[in-house]
Motif scaffolding. Structure first.
Motif, PDB file in Angstrom:
ATOM      1  N   GLU A   1      52.978  27.593  12.822  1.00  0.00           N
ATOM      2  CA  GLU A   1      52.021  28.760  12.773  1.00  0.00           C
ATOM      3  C   GLU A   1      52.657  29.696  13.062  1.00  0.00           C
ATOM      4  OE1 GLU A   1      47.879  26.497  15.156  1.00  0.00           O
ATOM      5  OE2 GLU A   1      49.263  28.012  16.147  1.00  0.00           O
ATOM      6  N   GLU A   2      52.264  31.035  12.669  1.00  0.00           N
ATOM      7  CA  GLU A   2      53.098  32.274  13.026  1.00  0.00           C
ATOM      8  C   GLU A   2      53.375  32.300  14.370  1.00  0.00           C
ATOM      9  OE1 GLU A   2      54.299  33.849  10.618  1.00  0.00           O
ATOM     10  OE2 GLU A   2      53.324  32.859   9.018  1.00  0.00           O
ATOM     11  N   VAL A   3      54.812  32.979  14.627  1.00  0.00           N
ATOM     12  CA  VAL A   3      55.140  33.352  16.106  1.00  0.00           C
ATOM     13  C   VAL A   3      55.951  34.648  16.160  1.00  0.00           C
ATOM     14  CG1 VAL A   3      55.525  30.611  16.475  1.00  0.00           C
ATOM     15  CG2 VAL A   3      57.376  32.134  15.411  1.00  0.00           C
ATOM     16  N   ASP A   4      55.804  35.086  17.385  1.00  0.00           N
ATOM     17  CA  ASP A   4      56.589  36.467  17.616  1.00  0.00           C
ATOM     18  C   ASP A   4      57.838  36.309  17.584  1.00  0.00           C
ATOM     19  OD1 ASP A   4      56.226  35.163  20.072  1.00  0.00           O
ATOM     20  OD2 ASP A   4      55.378  37.080  20.998  1.00  0.00           O
ATOM     21  N   ARG A   5      58.415  35.020  18.246  1.00  0.00           N
ATOM     22  CA  ARG A   5      59.850  34.924  18.298  1.00  0.00           C
ATOM     23  C   ARG A   5      60.266  33.211  18.076  1.00  0.00           C
ATOM     24  NH1 ARG A   5      61.236  32.895  23.207  1.00  0.00           N
ATOM     25  NH2 ARG A   5      59.758  32.932  24.587  1.00  0.00           N
ATOM     26  N   ILE A   6      61.198  32.823  18.015  1.00  0.00           N
ATOM     27  CA  ILE A   6      61.583  31.518  17.940  1.00  0.00           C
ATOM     28  C   ILE A   6      61.813  31.050  19.276  1.00  0.00           C
ATOM     29  CG2 ILE A   6      63.271  29.862  16.854  1.00  0.00           C
ATOM     30  CD1 ILE A   6      63.623  31.856  14.425  1.00  0.00           C
ATOM     31  N   PRO A   7      61.254  29.905  19.713  1.00  0.00           N
ATOM     32  CA  PRO A   7      61.652  29.482  20.943  1.00  0.00           C
ATOM     33  C   PRO A   7      62.796  28.604  21.071  1.00  0.00           C
ATOM     34  CG  PRO A   7      59.685  28.238  19.990  1.00  0.00           C
ATOM     35  CD  PRO A   7      60.308  29.421  19.029  1.00  0.00           C
ATOM     36  N   VAL A   8      63.444  28.590  22.145  1.00  0.00           N
ATOM     37  CA  VAL A   8      64.735  27.862  22.393  1.00  0.00           C
ATOM     38  C   VAL A   8      64.376  27.000  23.544  1.00  0.00           C
ATOM     39  CG1 VAL A   8      67.378  28.044  22.691  1.00  0.00           C
ATOM     40  CG2 VAL A   8      65.863  29.965  21.670  1.00  0.00           C
ATOM     41  N   PRO A   9      63.867  25.704  23.332  1.00  0.00           N
ATOM     42  CA  PRO A   9      63.527  24.792  24.600  1.00  0.00           C
ATOM     43  C   PRO A   9      64.736  23.743  24.544  1.00  0.00           C
ATOM     44  CG  PRO A   9      62.362  24.139  22.493  1.00  0.00           C
ATOM     45  CD  PRO A   9      63.252  25.326  22.208  1.00  0.00           C
ATOM     46  N   GLN A  10      65.922  24.079  25.231  1.00  0.00           N
ATOM     47  CA  GLN A  10      67.159  23.346  25.425  1.00  0.00           C
ATOM     48  C   GLN A  10      67.154  22.273  26.367  1.00  0.00           C
ATOM     49  OE1 GLN A  10      69.910  23.748  23.370  1.00  0.00           O
ATOM     50  NE2 GLN A  10      70.279  21.771  24.432  1.00  0.00           N
TER      51      GLN A  10
END
Length: 374
Positions: free
Chosen positions: A8-17
């Protein structure tokens, strides 16, 4: 994170590290509880999430004995275990090397496999013996209530912090690799296919019962493990017979509950692309971008229209061995390949404490720069 998993559309790309915490001497990635971990993650720009652990159960009918033997031909003590009940008996022996983290041998564990001197499973009868012994049983009484209270506390924390809550979704052929030396495990599957199917059915049915409890407790997504489902060990025929049906069941449980289902496979992905494309999970996690000659572009060309990707940077080659310029280029390449739809950035499979921290900072700085310019 959930929107990205669903493409889906997101406002930013997540970084789940993910950070490797298996080293007993590890200090950098030790936190004083979940809140401290969340604060630390956010300090560096990562997107933490919280896991609901599966209920821990053990069949009280089974007695486990442990002892240590010495062999003059072995460099380490031999740690031994016996699991016995009226329904059967299994044994295992491993080299207790200095870096082995357990005082007793767990039934299944990554650290067991390369150290086996006598594997847990040696033949088809051993596979069926484990099924008859039913080692995991069913959670009940105080054990179940304590787990529910722990899960409730994690749900409250996730809600308060605005974080996603994950549940482990089980695995399939990883159990075979955990049961014997890798080459022996492969031969077990080839020599005893019916017994292997019964063994994996028992273990996955148990996980599914525990997963149902985690979904009931409020999980937001399900993460299924496929580290050793890959073509590093198996051909398409074995994957289709012994992994794919269980993956499909986990996906169905997740989707029936309205949750995205993620599937983790690191290397050995490309030879299984047709089989993976037929599976309806939402997000492919941990795909190694560079090592073993794997090519993310080919993988995305085959799967990208249907699945999200949780990857981007090679943890061992870029973070562990690369320069800051190489890390920055890897981040730019990942952004260019995936865009903003269906992409969760991470260095995969995990970041180790002894790797250059400046490379981690370079990854996050380059990601932030691209996000600002977008």
């Amino acid at each position: 994170m959930i929107a990205a998993m669903r493409r889906e559309e997101v406002d930013r790309i997540p970084v789940p590290q993910t950070f490797w915490r298996g080293d007993p001497d590890e200090q950098r990635f030790r936190w004083d509880g979940l809140k401290d971990e969340i604060t630390w993650m956010r300090k560096y720009g990562f997107d933490p999430y919280i896991s609901i652990p599966l209920p821990q159960t053990w069949n009280r009918e089974i007695d486990q004995k442990s002892w240590v033997e010495k062999d003059p031909d072995e460099p380490y003590p031999i740690l031994c275990a016996e699991w016995s009940s009226p329904r059967g008996r299994l044994t295992a022996k491993i080299r207790k090397s200095d870096d082995y983290p357990h005082g007793r041998i767990p039934l299944f564990d990554d650290f067991n496999t390369p150290r086996f001197t006598k594997p847990l499973i040696c033949n088809g009868e051993d596979l069926l013996t484990l099924v008859r012994m039913d080692p995991y049983g069913t959670p009940e009484g105080d054990d179940l209530e304590n787990w529910r209270q722990q899960s409730k506390e994690r749900r409250y924390l996730a809600e308060a912090e605005g974080l996603a809550l994950s549940s482990y979704g089980g695995t399939a052929l990883d159990y075979m690799i955990w049961s014997a030396l890798a080459d022996q495990a492969i031969m077990l599957v080839l020599d005893y296919p019916q017994e292997t199917a019964a063994f994996l059915e028992y273990l996955n049915a148990h996980t599914e019962r525990m997963l149902a409890l985690c979904i009931e407790a409020g999980a937001d997504f399900v993460l299924r493990r496929g580290w050793y489902d890959s073509a590093d060990f198996w051909g398409p025929e074995q994957f289709t017979a012994f992994a794919a049906p269980f993956i499909s069941r986990t996906v169905a449980m997740s989707h029936d509950a309205g949750l995205p289902c993620c599937y983790y496979m690191c290397t050995g992905v490309e030879p299984l692309l047709d089989e993976i494309a037929d599976l309806n999970f939402d997000c492919l996690v941990g795909v190694e971008p560079t090592a073993t000659g794997q090519d993310l572009t080919r993988i995305v060309d085959r799967l990208g229209g249907r699945k999200a990707f949780w990857t981007g940077v090679s943890a061992p080659l870029h973070i562990g061995m690369g320069t800051t310029d190489q890390v920055r280029q890897a981040v730019r390449d990942a952004h260019a390949l995936f865009g903003k739809k269906g992409f969760l950035l991470a260095a995969v499979p995990s970041i180790r404490r002894h790797w250059p921290w400046e490379n981690v900072e370079a990854m996050m700085d380059e990601h932030a720069r691209i996000e600002r310019e977008d």
